[in-house]
Design a protein around this motif. Structure first.
Motif, mmCIF file in Angstrom:
data_model
loop_
_atom_site.group_PDB
_atom_site.id
_atom_site.type_symbol
_atom_site.label_atom_id
_atom_site.label_comp_id
_atom_site.label_asym_id
_atom_site.label_seq_id
_atom_site.Cartn_x
_atom_site.Cartn_y
_atom_site.Cartn_z
ATOM 1 N N VAL A 179 -13.948 -29.512 38.785
ATOM 2 C CA VAL A 179 -14.662 -28.549 37.949
ATOM 3 C C VAL A 179 -14.314 -28.838 36.496
ATOM 4 O O VAL A 179 -13.162 -28.707 36.092
ATOM 5 C CB VAL A 179 -14.292 -27.094 38.311
ATOM 6 N N ASP A 180 -15.302 -29.223 35.711
ATOM 7 C CA ASP A 180 -15.110 -29.594 34.308
ATOM 8 C C ASP A 180 -16.041 -28.735 33.435
ATOM 9 O O ASP A 180 -17.229 -29.023 33.300
ATOM 10 C CB ASP A 180 -15.435 -31.072 34.134
ATOM 11 N N SER A 181 -15.554 -27.638 32.870
ATOM 12 C CA SER A 181 -14.171 -27.193 32.844
ATOM 13 C C SER A 181 -14.122 -25.724 33.271
ATOM 14 O O SER A 181 -15.173 -25.080 33.413
ATOM 15 C CB SER A 181 -13.614 -27.333 31.419
ATOM 16 N N VAL A 182 -12.919 -25.186 33.427
ATOM 17 C CA VAL A 182 -12.769 -23.813 33.884
ATOM 18 C C VAL A 182 -13.243 -22.830 32.823
ATOM 19 O O VAL A 182 -13.651 -21.698 33.137
ATOM 20 C CB VAL A 182 -11.292 -23.553 34.252
ATOM 21 N N GLN A 183 -13.264 -23.226 31.554
ATOM 22 C CA GLN A 183 -13.714 -22.327 30.484
ATOM 23 C C GLN A 183 -15.236 -22.226 30.406
ATOM 24 O O GLN A 183 -15.753 -21.318 29.752
ATOM 25 C CB GLN A 183 -13.169 -22.780 29.122
ATOM 26 N N THR A 184 -15.973 -23.147 31.015
ATOM 27 C CA THR A 184 -17.433 -23.085 30.977
ATOM 28 C C THR A 184 -18.018 -22.417 32.212
ATOM 29 O O THR A 184 -19.200 -22.062 32.206
ATOM 30 C CB THR A 184 -18.028 -24.500 30.841
ATOM 31 N N VAL A 197 -11.233 -14.038 29.035
ATOM 32 C CA VAL A 197 -10.089 -13.897 29.934
ATOM 33 C C VAL A 197 -10.545 -13.495 31.329
ATOM 34 O O VAL A 197 -10.073 -14.043 32.339
ATOM 35 C CB VAL A 197 -9.094 -12.875 29.358
ATOM 36 N N SER A 198 -11.473 -12.549 31.405
ATOM 37 C CA SER A 198 -11.929 -12.075 32.713
ATOM 38 C C SER A 198 -12.618 -13.187 33.492
ATOM 39 O O SER A 198 -12.381 -13.355 34.700
ATOM 40 C CB SER A 198 -12.879 -10.894 32.530
ATOM 41 N N GLN A 199 -13.477 -13.966 32.825
ATOM 42 C CA GLN A 199 -14.191 -15.037 33.511
ATOM 43 C C GLN A 199 -13.253 -16.161 33.936
ATOM 44 O O GLN A 199 -13.382 -16.707 35.040
ATOM 45 C CB GLN A 199 -15.299 -15.591 32.613
ATOM 46 N N VAL A 200 -12.299 -16.529 33.097
ATOM 47 C CA VAL A 200 -11.350 -17.591 33.463
ATOM 48 C C VAL A 200 -10.513 -17.161 34.660
ATOM 49 O O VAL A 200 -10.276 -17.937 35.596
ATOM 50 C CB VAL A 200 -10.454 -17.938 32.257
ATOM 51 N N ARG A 201 -10.063 -15.912 34.647
ATOM 52 C CA ARG A 201 -9.266 -15.407 35.757
ATOM 53 C C ARG A 201 -10.095 -15.330 37.040
ATOM 54 O O ARG A 201 -9.619 -15.664 38.125
ATOM 55 C CB ARG A 201 -8.701 -14.040 35.388
ATOM 56 N N GLU A 202 -11.352 -14.896 36.920
ATOM 57 C CA GLU A 202 -12.229 -14.805 38.078
ATOM 58 C C GLU A 202 -12.551 -16.191 38.629
ATOM 59 O O GLU A 202 -12.572 -16.399 39.850
ATOM 60 C CB GLU A 202 -13.521 -14.085 37.685
ATOM 61 N N THR A 203 -12.799 -17.147 37.735
ATOM 62 C CA THR A 203 -13.084 -18.518 38.177
ATOM 63 C C THR A 203 -11.913 -19.103 38.944
ATOM 64 O O THR A 203 -12.085 -19.699 40.023
ATOM 65 C CB THR A 203 -13.416 -19.395 36.959
ATOM 66 N N ALA A 204 -10.718 -18.944 38.399
ATOM 67 C CA ALA A 204 -9.530 -19.470 39.077
ATOM 68 C C ALA A 204 -9.315 -18.784 40.415
ATOM 69 O O ALA A 204 -8.942 -19.426 41.409
ATOM 70 C CB ALA A 204 -8.311 -19.304 38.178
ATOM 71 N N GLY A 205 -9.543 -17.466 40.471
ATOM 72 C CA GLY A 205 -9.349 -16.742 41.724
ATOM 73 C C GLY A 205 -10.323 -17.186 42.804
ATOM 74 O O GLY A 205 -9.935 -17.367 43.961
ATOM 75 N N GLN A 206 -11.598 -17.385 42.443
ATOM 76 C CA GLN A 206 -12.567 -17.840 43.436
ATOM 77 C C GLN A 206 -12.284 -19.276 43.881
ATOM 78 O O GLN A 206 -12.431 -19.612 45.060
ATOM 79 C CB GLN A 206 -13.980 -17.720 42.869
ATOM 80 N N CYS A 207 -11.887 -20.129 42.949
ATOM 81 C CA CYS A 207 -11.543 -21.512 43.315
ATOM 82 C C CYS A 207 -10.344 -21.535 44.256
ATOM 83 O O CYS A 207 -10.292 -22.334 45.213
ATOM 84 C CB CYS A 207 -11.254 -22.334 42.060
#
Length: 462
Positions: A179-184, A197-207
């Motif tokens: 996944v390139d990148s977690v911020q997008t 912050v919410s989207q980065v945390r949610e992305t990491a949690g789903q991954c």
């Protein structure tokens, strides 16, 4: 209609408040709280069912503990990335179901390294999915053609919505995901913008959920801030299994990757690459690279044997001590801790009679490497004394050892490994702590001198 609840979230640390604050009380950042809608319509259990977990209304998974002896080992299940230096940093290969985060400065080679890894794995018969939110398929293909890659079952997906990505994952069933990148990336569950912050945390949690449930290793590329740390909340680094940082200067040809967190291997393990027209090429002998342009017979130059994880390396430490026109000396340090250098200068002033507190002092690790272990102390002391006395250290001599405030030289870890690397590089003499000498075996033809104090070391070196 019920009123939507909002919360103010700090974009630096993730702190949440019901009202807006000019300064975050947790991290102290100014104007970092952004209003976000608090969405609680989808629970974690529903998310798990939607991503391939238990299905059906009211479905409940049976939970039972497992005896330690019944848990299978995964050491033999590691997947080789095809890049030896990357496998070294990961602890021997990629663990199935692991979530890995790679960060570094823009343009340092994060996407290039993972594209090379993805192409190599796909050429070996693995099915790899490369999800890019920053580049199109043509841009990725252009980079691959420039690097001369010949991938096999590699699939490119320019997508930023996580829900659509998981649909592709369900149908494609890849062996590995990048996944390139977690911020997008973003989730439709939240109204906040990608990179918050919410989207980065949610992305990491789903991954993490996908990786653990389906056993698919996922590589996340993360942006860094101007301070050199990963952008987003600190919980991002807590969620993932492995955190890898890219190091190195753009003006140098080599790049370093270092694992600062690894649940499946040693931390602070170092991998070295050389940036070429064909991409990042692993360097199997870093000592030869760092000592390739070392000047011989120059005052202030000393070779130090250091350890980076489990790998021994010989690097050149340089120091320059010159008189100052002002009352206080200037201190410029690159590659080692500045406070440590100031401490050693004060120790030399008090214990060895080298009065350089009023002089300008410059210390540098040649090649752009950063040394963190205390075994480099004796090398710093030797380089400072060499420049101060304008006397060169024997070019066939290597030093290492920790130095205390009383001027004593303390024992360090893994001396036998360091000595083998010294002998392999053709050096003839080693000055090291006397506490490491008893019971130590070293290669034939290598002269080992144990010292107990800085004064004794300086007498041996000069």
């Amino acid at each position: 209609m019920p009123k939507e609840k909002t919360v103010y979230t700090c974009q630096q640390c993730g702190y949440q408040s019901r009202k807006w604050l000019g300064r975050c009380p947790d991290c102290g950042a100014w104007n970092s709280l952004v209003e976000e809608r608090e969405d609680s319509t989808l629970s974690a259990a529903a998310l798990a069912r939607g991503l391939g977990g238990a299905s059906g209304k009211g479905a409940k998974a049976k939970i039972a503990p497992t005896r330690y002896e019944q848990v299978p080992s995964q050491d033999d299940a590691r997947l080789s990335s095809g890049i030896a230096e990357l496998d070294r940093v990961l602890g021997g290969g990629i663990v199935p179901g692991s979530l890995l985060l790679i960060g570094g400065d823009p343009g340092i080679g994060k996407s290039t390294l993972l594209l090379q890894m993805a192409a190599g794995l796909s050429a070996a018969g693995e099915r790899v999915l490369y999800v890019s939110g920053e580049e199109s398929e043509r841009q990725i293909k252009l980079r691959g053609d420039r690097l001369g890659l010949r991938p096999g079952d590699l699939h490119l997906l320019p997508e930023t919505c996580l829900e659509r990505v998981w649909e592709v994952v369900t149908n494609l069933k890849p062996t590995l995901i990048v996944v390139d990148s977690v911020q997008t990336a973003y989730s439709e569950r939240l109204d906040s913008a990608p990179g918050s912050v919410s989207q980065v945390r949610e992305t990491a949690g789903q991954c993490l959920l996908i990786a653990k449930q389906q056993g698919i290793p996922i590589f996340l590329i993360g942006h860094v801030t101007k301070d050199g740390v990963l952008a987003g909340p600190k919980t991002l680094e807590h969620i993932v299994d492995t955190v890898i940082y890219f190091e190195g200067e753009r003006h140098h040809n080599h790049r370093l990757i270092r694992a600062t967190k690894n649940r499946f291997g040693a931390t602070n393990e170092l991998g070295l690459f050389e940036m070429t027209g064909a991409g990042l090429v692993p360097v199997s002998n870093p000592s030869a690279l760092f000592l390739e342009q070392r000047p011989v017979g120059v005052a202030g130059s000393v070779v130090v044997a250091c350890m980076e994880g489990t790998r021994p390396m010989l690097v050149e430490l340089q120091a320059l001590v010159s008189s100052s026109k002002y009352g206080t000396g200037r201190r410029t340090v690159e590659g080692v801790e500045p406070n440590r250098v100031a401490l050693l200068i004060a120790m030399l002033e008090k214990r060895a009679g080298l009065h350089m507190l009023g002089d300008d002092v410059f210390v540098n690790v040649a090649g752009g490497l950063t040394l963190a272990e205390p075994a480099a102390d004796l090398g710093i002391v030797a380089a400072l004394a060499s420049s101060f006395r304008n006397t060169a250290v024997d070019p066939t001599t290597v030093v290492f050892g920790e130095v205390g405030l009383a001027g004593e030289v303390r024992a360090t870890s893994q001396p036998a490994t360091r000595l083998r690397e010294v002998a392999a590089m053709g050096f003839a003499r080693v000055v090291m702590p006397a506490g490491n000498v008893p019971g130590l075996e070293w290669p034939d033809g290598l002269e080992v001198i144990g010292v107990r104090s800085v004064l004794e070391a300086l007498d041996v070196l000069f």
